[in-house]
Design an enzyme around this catalytic site. Structure first.
Site, PDB file in Angstrom:
ATOM      1  N   GLU A 265       0.831  -1.200   0.000  1.00 52.21           N
ATOM      2  CA  GLU A 265       0.000   0.000   0.000  1.00 52.21           C
ATOM      3  C   GLU A 265       0.874   1.263   0.000  1.00 52.21           C
ATOM      4  OE1 GLU A 265      -3.732   1.717   2.715  1.00 52.21           O
ATOM      5  OE2 GLU A 265      -2.372   0.192   3.515  1.00 52.21           O
TER       6      GLU A 265
ATOM      7  N   LYS B 195      -9.909   2.965  -2.220  1.00 48.76           N
ATOM      8  CA  LYS B 195     -10.092   2.220  -0.972  1.00 48.76           C
ATOM      9  C   LYS B 195     -11.406   2.599  -0.296  1.00 48.76           C
ATOM     10  CE  LYS B 195      -7.537   1.071   3.269  1.00 48.76           C
ATOM     11  NZ  LYS B 195      -6.323   1.395   4.059  1.00 48.76           N
TER      12      LYS B 195
ATOM     13  N   CYS C 284      -5.545  -3.304   2.166  1.00 47.86           N
ATOM     14  CA  CYS C 284      -5.289  -3.339   3.608  1.00 47.86           C
ATOM     15  C   CYS C 284      -6.540  -3.562   4.460  1.00 47.86           C
ATOM     16  CB  CYS C 284      -4.538  -2.063   4.012  1.00 47.86           C
ATOM     17  SG  CYS C 284      -3.609  -2.231   5.572  1.00 47.86           S
TER      18      CYS C 284
END
Length: 255
Positions: free
Chosen positions: A40, A106, A141
């Site tokens: 990330e 995200k 993540c």
């Protein structure tokens, strides 16, 4: 098919990070990898000054990664800070055959680490459609803690990739959740985590590849470097046909 995971220590110097990136892609090409996944925010980390500089120079990195994906015939996935109007997103970019074929903003931002103070939330689930690999589900993540996202992705893909910056204090959760997502959805799951540290956390790597049965086929330690493994995507369809878990699921709403 060979897939690669590049664990890297993300430095404050984003130019050094990009030099590492280019070397990793070249090494991946020499080993005939078809997919290379980075951690990330692999150029900027969560360093605020680097986030601004990388987002300002995004078109340069974008063009370079497009070129390398075509030159070396390799798919590349990683996340960048991206400005859109007044918002900044943590956005996963999937490069293939000289272009960016998918972007994933995200969706889940971790409140306790102040991620919402930096980024805005994405809204769309994304599956990349690669001529080299097929359909690839994209995640970042903290998304890993939300199985409904992975269930949605898995109905349209045989492999999901997770680009992460997961701290050592919760590394057992990382390992367990990656395995759970592979078992639940009968698919390959590739999780790539950073190494090193910043002022807030230590990052121990432990990048992993799980097959559709939940078996570990690659587990990395805590060292920076390129790791790779063979995966057989045909095993996903075979297992799903032999043990049709997804066909037995029932859809319902939670209030």
């Amino acid at each position: 098919m060979k897939v690669g995971l590049f664990q890297m220590d993300i430095l404050k110097d984003f130019d050094q990070n990009f030099e590492k990136t280019k070397r990793a892609i070249l090494e991946a090409s020499k080993n005939e990898l078809k997919l290379l996944v980075f951690p990330e925010t692999f150029l900027s980390g969560y360093y605020k000054s680097s986030i601004k500089r990388v987002s300002d120079r995004l078109s340069y990195y974008f063009d370079q990664l497009c070129f390398m994906s075509r030159e070396y015939q390799i798919d590349i996935y990683g996340t960048f800070p991206v400005k859109e109007n007044a918002n900044l997103y943590n956005c996963g970019f999937y490069f293939s055959e000289g272009s960016c074929i998918a972007r994933y903003k995200k969706i889940h931002l971790i409140g306790i680490m102040g991620e919402r103070d930096i980024f805005s939330e994405g809204k769309e689930v994304v599956v990349a459609e690669s001529n080299l690999i097929g359909r690839v589900g994209l995640a970042i993540c903290y998304d890993l803690r939300f199985p409904e996202l992975f269930r949605k992705i898995s109905t349209n893909s045989k492999i999901t990739i997770v680009s992460a910056m997961w701290p050592k204090t919760r590394i057992e959760h990382w390992k367990t959740l990656l395995k759970a997502r592979s078992i639940e959805n009968q698919c390959f799951v590739i999780g790539v985590n950073r190494v090193g540290s910043d002022k807030n956390n230590v990052y121990p790597g432990n990048s992993l590849v799980f097959d559709p049965y939940g078996s570990t086929i690659l587990e990395c330690k805590d060292k920076e470097g390129l790791y790779f493994s063979d995966i057989d995507l045909s095993s996903v369809e075979k297992y799903r046909n032999d043990f049709n878990v997804l066909g037995d699921r029932r859809i319902f709403s939670l209030q």
